[in-house]
Motif scaffolding. Structure first.
Motif, PDB file in Angstrom:
ATOM      1  N   LYS A 151     -11.376  44.765  23.983  1.00 21.07           N
ATOM      2  CA  LYS A 151     -12.527  45.014  23.117  1.00 21.07           C
ATOM      3  C   LYS A 151     -12.848  46.501  22.985  1.00 21.07           C
ATOM      4  N   PHE A 152     -12.191  47.316  23.810  1.00 21.53           N
ATOM      5  CA  PHE A 152     -12.403  48.768  23.726  1.00 21.53           C
ATOM      6  C   PHE A 152     -11.129  49.432  23.225  1.00 21.53           C
ATOM      7  N   GLU A 153     -11.309  50.463  22.396  1.00 25.21           N
ATOM      8  CA  GLU A 153     -10.142  51.161  21.859  1.00 25.21           C
ATOM      9  C   GLU A 153     -10.462  52.643  21.782  1.00 25.21           C
ATOM     10  N   LYS A 154      -9.576  53.459  22.330  1.00 26.70           N
ATOM     11  CA  LYS A 154      -9.778  54.912  22.277  1.00 26.70           C
ATOM     12  C   LYS A 154      -9.457  55.371  20.858  1.00 26.70           C
ATOM     13  N   TYR A 155     -10.454  55.876  20.149  1.00 30.99           N
ATOM     14  CA  TYR A 155     -10.253  56.234  18.750  1.00 30.99           C
ATOM     15  C   TYR A 155      -9.919  57.715  18.586  1.00 30.99           C
ATOM     16  N   SER A 156     -10.667  58.563  19.291  1.00 27.60           N
ATOM     17  CA  SER A 156     -10.377  59.998  19.294  1.00 27.60           C
ATOM     18  C   SER A 156     -10.650  60.520  20.709  1.00 27.60           C
ATOM     19  N   LYS A 157     -10.596  61.831  20.861  1.00 18.98           N
ATOM     20  CA  LYS A 157     -10.709  62.422  22.193  1.00 18.98           C
ATOM     21  C   LYS A 157     -12.016  62.018  22.891  1.00 18.98           C
ATOM     22  N   ASN A 158     -13.115  62.071  22.141  1.00 20.65           N
ATOM     23  CA  ASN A 158     -14.422  61.808  22.763  1.00 20.65           C
ATOM     24  C   ASN A 158     -15.054  60.493  22.311  1.00 20.65           C
ATOM     25  N   ASN A 159     -14.358  59.764  21.492  1.00 19.55           N
ATOM     26  CA  ASN A 159     -14.988  58.569  20.928  1.00 19.55           C
ATOM     27  C   ASN A 159     -14.195  57.306  21.240  1.00 19.55           C
ATOM     28  N   THR A 160     -14.940  56.269  21.617  1.00 20.34           N
ATOM     29  CA  THR A 160     -14.328  54.969  21.902  1.00 20.34           C
ATOM     30  C   THR A 160     -14.931  53.935  20.961  1.00 20.34           C
ATOM     31  N   LEU A 161     -14.092  53.041  20.477  1.00 24.27           N
ATOM     32  CA  LEU A 161     -14.590  51.952  19.630  1.00 24.27           C
ATOM     33  C   LEU A 161     -14.812  50.720  20.497  1.00 24.27           C
ATOM     34  N   PHE A 162     -15.855  49.969  20.172  1.00 25.18           N
ATOM     35  CA  PHE A 162     -16.186  48.756  20.927  1.00 25.18           C
ATOM     36  C   PHE A 162     -16.380  47.610  19.926  1.00 25.18           C
ATOM     37  N   PHE A 163     -15.721  46.479  20.198  1.00 27.51           N
ATOM     38  CA  PHE A 163     -15.774  45.323  19.283  1.00 27.51           C
ATOM     39  C   PHE A 163     -16.376  44.111  20.007  1.00 27.51           C
ATOM     40  N   PRO A 164     -17.690  44.030  20.089  1.00 30.56           N
ATOM     41  CA  PRO A 164     -18.293  42.909  20.845  1.00 30.56           C
ATOM     42  C   PRO A 164     -18.112  41.549  20.192  1.00 30.56           C
ATOM     43  N   LEU A 165     -17.865  41.502  18.870  1.00 35.76           N
ATOM     44  CA  LEU A 165     -17.751  40.205  18.184  1.00 35.76           C
ATOM     45  C   LEU A 165     -16.294  39.744  18.061  1.00 35.76           C
ATOM     46  N   ALA A 166     -15.420  40.343  18.827  1.00 31.94           N
ATOM     47  CA  ALA A 166     -13.989  40.049  18.672  1.00 31.94           C
ATOM     48  C   ALA A 166     -13.667  38.558  18.747  1.00 31.94           C
ATOM     49  N   ASP A 167     -14.354  37.838  19.638  1.00 34.86           N
ATOM     50  CA  ASP A 167     -14.028  36.415  19.834  1.00 34.86           C
ATOM     51  C   ASP A 167     -14.872  35.468  18.977  1.00 34.86           C
TER      52      ASP A 167
END
Lengths: 247, 230
Positions: free
Chosen positions: B150-166
């Protein structure tokens, strides 16, 4: 159809009359717009007959308005001089049918059984180019009849429509097949308005009042975006300005 | 809400699966957000975004919300409805409004422009966590992307979070139904025709989706909005 050599005489002997054209449709129609325009349909058929084999060589990147056409390519529909509007309506479908559209899918997938026909390549691109895959949805409606009103020359319209195989998109795959059509003479001209309801897009500057206003193209070709103007769309309640020709 | 969908939601909201999923999502949101000032929700105005916004603002009412206006690909009626829904649902949020200004439909794709814009915004505002409402069910590409976590490193300082993935489409609609959250009216037009599981709210008249026939439907049903920008 024989086109005369003397261009000045062409169209002078035409006798316009109020007509009602009813198509009986055999198979479901595919549409990307809620209306079909009769003037553009006749213009297409007329140009096809006039240019014959050269029709497919016409430039596709230029907008050819009817004033740029050769004089013989005048469609057999009355054109109002003051407004520039043709006296012909947009399509009128069966009322209930248009409320129940369905979707048809036009699909293309690359199949590896054709691989032996291609040159040896490492990769085959399916996201662009000639082998691009798609799964396009398109609206499908099933009207029994499609009706048009116009003021035109009955014999020439009859001749042109006899070459029309279908209405709507993807006619070559059997969609919107015309079973038959009838052309009736009628007393009143309903090509612009019928019972106070507009039958085609009419620019607002010619109207006194309208129930709806939509930016639309009001002269053929209707796909061109250079003549978009605020119009009363088909099926809007309208009243014309005094002086604008309407019967 | 459409009657067919109401019947589905009435049954689905009672299931233990749905209740557990909502609880688990709320917990995962609480764990993920450590610094609300540097956290942002990406809000498109669609059904998933509305659920996400409601879930998060019930815990953090003043969180940053980033909204991308698609410009010529979003009719103004719909854009106004999105903003009205946002104000009604979460009046206290810190709204950051960004817009696609080009009027040329072919200058840059409408939907792809979104990812460029979100990158610019997060870098400028030093956002460390961006929350997006992507779901596995939406497409095969998203399924394979979200299966990694559910977490994805998008750039150096930013992380993406997908709480509705399921979450499934039943979960989303049931959540909207239970909390009486107002959603764009276009769903009620396209939902019964396309199917409630397939209907999406992205861009309109967008040449990027021609291979899926999206503009074909928009030109038919929304022909009055087609030439808004000419």
């Amino acid at each position: 159809m024989d086109f005369p050599k003397q261009l000045d005489e062409f169209g002078k002997d035409w006798v316009f009359e109020n007509l009602e054209i009813i198509f009986t449709i055999g198979t479901p129609m595919l549409l990307t717009h809620p209306f079909i325009a009769l003037d553009s349909l006749l213009l297409h058929l007329y140009a096809k007959e006039f240019y014959q084999k050269n029709f497919n060589l016409l430039p596709s990147n230029k907008i050819l308005r009817d004033d740029l056409f050769p004089p013989q390519l005048k469609i057999p529909i009355k054109k109002d001089v003051a407004t520039g509007l043709y006296h012909c309506s947009f399509s009128i479908f069966d009322e209930k049918i248009t409320l129940l559209p369905r979707f048809h899918h036009i699909r293309r997938r690359f199949e590896d059984r054709y691989l032996h026909l291609m040159k040896k390549v490492k990769k085959i691109g399916i996201n662009k180019g000639t082998l691009k895959n798609y799964d396009m949805k398109i609206v499908q409606i099933s009207p029994k009849t499609v009706r048009f009103y116009c003021v035109g020359v009955k014999t020439i319209i009859d001749h042109l429509l006899s070459k029309l195989e279908g209405l709507g998109k993807k006619v070559n795959t059997g969609n919107g097949t015309i079973l038959n059509y009838e052309i009736h003479s009628c007393k009143k001209d309903h090509s612009w308005v019928k019972d106070g309801i507009s039958q085609r897009p009419i620019p607002v500057r010619y109207l006194m009042s309208t129930s709806r206003q939509v930016p639309m193209t009001w002269v053929p070709p209707y796909w061109a975006r250079d003549m978009i103007e605020v119009c009363a769309p088909p099926n809007a309640n309208i009243t014309f300005q005094p002086g604008v020709l309407c019967t | 809400m459409h009657l067919d969908l109401q019947i589905i939601c009435d049954g689905w909201k009672e299931t233990s699966h749905f209740r557990k999923l909502v609880k688990a999502t709320q917990q995962s949101i609480c764990h993920a957000i450590s610094d609300p000032a540097h956290t942002s929700i990406s809000f498109s105005g669609g059904k998933d975004s509305l659920v996400l916004l409601h879930l998060i603002t019930s815990i953090y009412p003043t969180i940053n919300v980033w909204h991308w206006d698609y410009g010529i690909f979003m009719p103004r009626e719909f854009e106004n409805a999105i903003m009205a829904n946002l104000k009604q649902l979460a009046p206290a949020v810190n709204l950051i409004y960004d817009k696609r200004y080009s009027k040329n439909p072919h200058s840059a794709s409408g939907y792809q422009g979104f990812y460029g814009a979100i990158n610019k915004y997060t870098t400028k505002k030093q956002i460390s966590l961006t929350i997006i409402g992507l779901r596995k069910e939406e497409s095969c590409a998203r399924k394979s992307r979200l299966t990694r976590g559910k977490f994805e490193k998008y750039s150096k300082n930013n992380t993406l979070f997908f709480p509705l993935a399921d979450w499934t489409w039943r979960d989303i609609w049931s959540y909207l139904y239970i909390h009486q959250i107002s959603y764009p009216e276009i769903y009620d037009l396209y939902g019964p025709l396309l199917g409630w599981e397939k209907v999406r709210f992205v861009t309109f008249f967008d040449p990027e989706f021609e291979f899926l026939g999206g503009p074909n439907l928009d030109k038919f049903f929304l022909y009055e909005m087609r030439n808004q920008y000419v």
